[in-house]
Design an enzyme around this catalytic site. Structure first.
Site, mmCIF file in Angstrom:
data_model
loop_
_atom_site.group_PDB
_atom_site.id
_atom_site.type_symbol
_atom_site.label_atom_id
_atom_site.label_comp_id
_atom_site.label_asym_id
_atom_site.label_seq_id
_atom_site.Cartn_x
_atom_site.Cartn_y
_atom_site.Cartn_z
ATOM 1 N N LEU A 196 -56.022 15.230 21.182
ATOM 2 C CA LEU A 196 -54.751 15.640 20.583
ATOM 3 C C LEU A 196 -53.916 14.396 20.282
ATOM 4 C CD1 LEU A 196 -53.849 18.676 22.883
ATOM 5 C CD2 LEU A 196 -54.798 18.754 20.577
ATOM 6 N N GLY A 216 -53.463 11.709 25.437
ATOM 7 C CA GLY A 216 -53.431 10.285 25.769
ATOM 8 C C GLY A 216 -52.333 9.970 26.771
ATOM 9 N N ASP A 220 -45.481 4.416 25.976
ATOM 10 C CA ASP A 220 -44.785 3.690 24.931
ATOM 11 C C ASP A 220 -45.610 3.692 23.648
ATOM 12 O OD1 ASP A 220 -43.096 2.184 23.497
ATOM 13 O OD2 ASP A 220 -43.075 0.448 24.814
ATOM 14 N N ASN A 222 -44.411 3.359 20.611
ATOM 15 C CA ASN A 222 -43.848 2.474 19.582
ATOM 16 C C ASN A 222 -44.579 1.131 19.515
ATOM 17 O OD1 ASN A 222 -41.851 4.319 18.828
ATOM 18 N ND2 ASN A 222 -40.550 3.704 20.524
ATOM 19 N N LEU A 242 -51.059 19.166 17.055
ATOM 20 C CA LEU A 242 -50.469 20.496 17.202
ATOM 21 C C LEU A 242 -49.779 20.882 15.900
ATOM 22 C CD1 LEU A 242 -48.850 20.253 20.768
ATOM 23 C CD2 LEU A 242 -51.027 21.286 20.161
ATOM 24 N N LYS A 254 -42.487 13.111 15.329
ATOM 25 C CA LYS A 254 -43.225 14.233 15.913
ATOM 26 C C LYS A 254 -43.976 13.849 17.189
ATOM 27 C CE LYS A 254 -45.509 15.342 12.179
ATOM 28 N NZ LYS A 254 -46.476 16.084 11.332
ATOM 29 N N LEU A 256 -44.504 13.594 20.938
ATOM 30 C CA LEU A 256 -43.957 14.321 22.083
ATOM 31 C C LEU A 256 -44.397 13.663 23.383
ATOM 32 C CD1 LEU A 256 -44.728 17.972 20.932
ATOM 33 C CD2 LEU A 256 -42.600 16.703 20.629
#
Length: 348
Positions: A196, A216, A220, A222, A242, A254, A256
């Site tokens: 996912l 995963g 972090d 970014n 998702l 998106k 999460l």
């Protein structure tokens, strides 16, 4: 002669004996009276009068002894009251009024949900601590869910294990979870795996409970954008995201949190409704709104913009008409002035 002297002595001793007895009795009485007098002050020293403080203590002790049965009765009443409160709480929980549900009708799902902790070396301690908290949340939610999944924690070791050993020693007693130091590919078949990741072009429509879905364990994102997608692609593992964009419009990215993805899947297994699952779990700070409402608001904004444009054009026309109405007097004046000038220029 000798007999006479002896008789006189005996008579004298018999005469003196009562006097001696009397004096000895008197002396004995005096001694007794002295002894009694000597004992009086001693008694007063041994038994001193009780102070006010001591008297209060004695009274309190007496009251304490007298109220023993009353205290016992109060304890019984308190126990009964607590028992009734617990019973009422259990009834309210069974009605669904409280979030903590009684796990009577638990149906375990065959779906396997894996948190991949193989990114340990890519995170600093602050992110490791966040990951630990998110795993704790996943574990707690799975334990109270009506349809708990088969929960796996793989590649467990390094900084994460050290942090859990130091701050959460009870993790070794966790139930309904498989914590393994190996990578998930060591004991789950590749064809059963679906990674996912929000970077995947594939959108998940349904959950296949015969599959193992991987989340995963990287906090972090970014600093490592697209890493989970790349890893899934490199290992030849199926991947998907998702269906968030089909049901939700968000102000932010998106991406999460791990526990949010985990809880959304748990909620979907219960409701079989993606939209309800998303809006039940997503935090308010994400600014999530349903896509249909977002379309309505956008069309409403377009209509309002069109109306505003029409109003602006109408107002400009009104201003032009006003200008037209205001202009004739000036023209008249100019004509009059011109006629005057022409009249003045005509020779007589």
């Amino acid at each position: 002669m000798i007999f006479a002297v002896a008789f006189q002595r005996h008579q004298m001793s018999s005469e003196m004996l009562p006097a001696f007895v009397e004096t000895s009795n008197v002396e004995r009485k005096q001694d007794l009276s002295e002894d009694q007098e000597s004992q009086k002050p001693r008694l007063s020293k041994d038994f001193e009068p009780i102070s006010k403080r001591q008297r209060k203590k004695l009274i309190k002790q007496k009251q304490w002894e007298e109220q023993r049965e009353l205290r016992k009765q109060k304890r019984k009443e308190k126990r009964k009251r607590k028992q009734l409160e617990r019973q009422c709480q259990m009834e309210s929980n069974s009605d669904g009024n409280d979030r903590k549900r009684i796990r009577r009708d638990v149906v375990h799902s065959t779906l396997r949900l894996i948190i991949d902790c193989s990114f340990d070396s890519l995170m600093v301690l602050k992110d490791i601590k966040k990951l630990h908290k998110q795993i704790q949340r996943c574990y707690a939610e799975n334990r109270r869910a009506p349809h708990p999944v088969q929960f796996y924690l793989t590649s467990h070791g390094g900084q994460l294990k050290k942090n859990m050993d130091e701050n959460d020693k009870g993790w070794v007693n966790w139930k309904d979870i498989h914590i393994k130091p190996e990578h998930y590919s060591a004991f789950i078949k590749k064809e059963d795996l679906i990674y996912l990741t929000s970077d995947s072009p594939n959108v998940l429509k349904e959950l296949d409970e015969s599959k193992a879905y991987v989340i995963g364990g990287l906090v972090d994102h970014n600093h490592h954008k697209g890493l989970t997608y790349k890893q899934a692609s490199d290992h030849g593992i199926d991947h998907a995201q998702l269906p968030l964009g089909n049901f939700v419009k968000m102000n932010s990215r998106k991406v999460l949190a791990i526990n949010h993805v985990f809880e959304i899947i748990l909620e979907y297994l219960e409701t079989r409704d993606w939209q309800e699952a998303f809006f039940t779990i997503l935090p308010q700070r994400k600014g999530a709104i349903p896509t249909d409402k977002a379309c309505e608001t956008s069309s409403h904004d377009k209509k309002s913009a069109r109306v505003e444009g029409e109003l602006d054009s109408d107002s400009s026309e009104e201003e032009n008409s006003r200008n037209k109405l205001d202009s004739p007097p000036e023209e008249k004046q100019d004509k009059e002035n011109s006629t005057d000038s022409t009249v003045n220029s005509i020779p007589h």
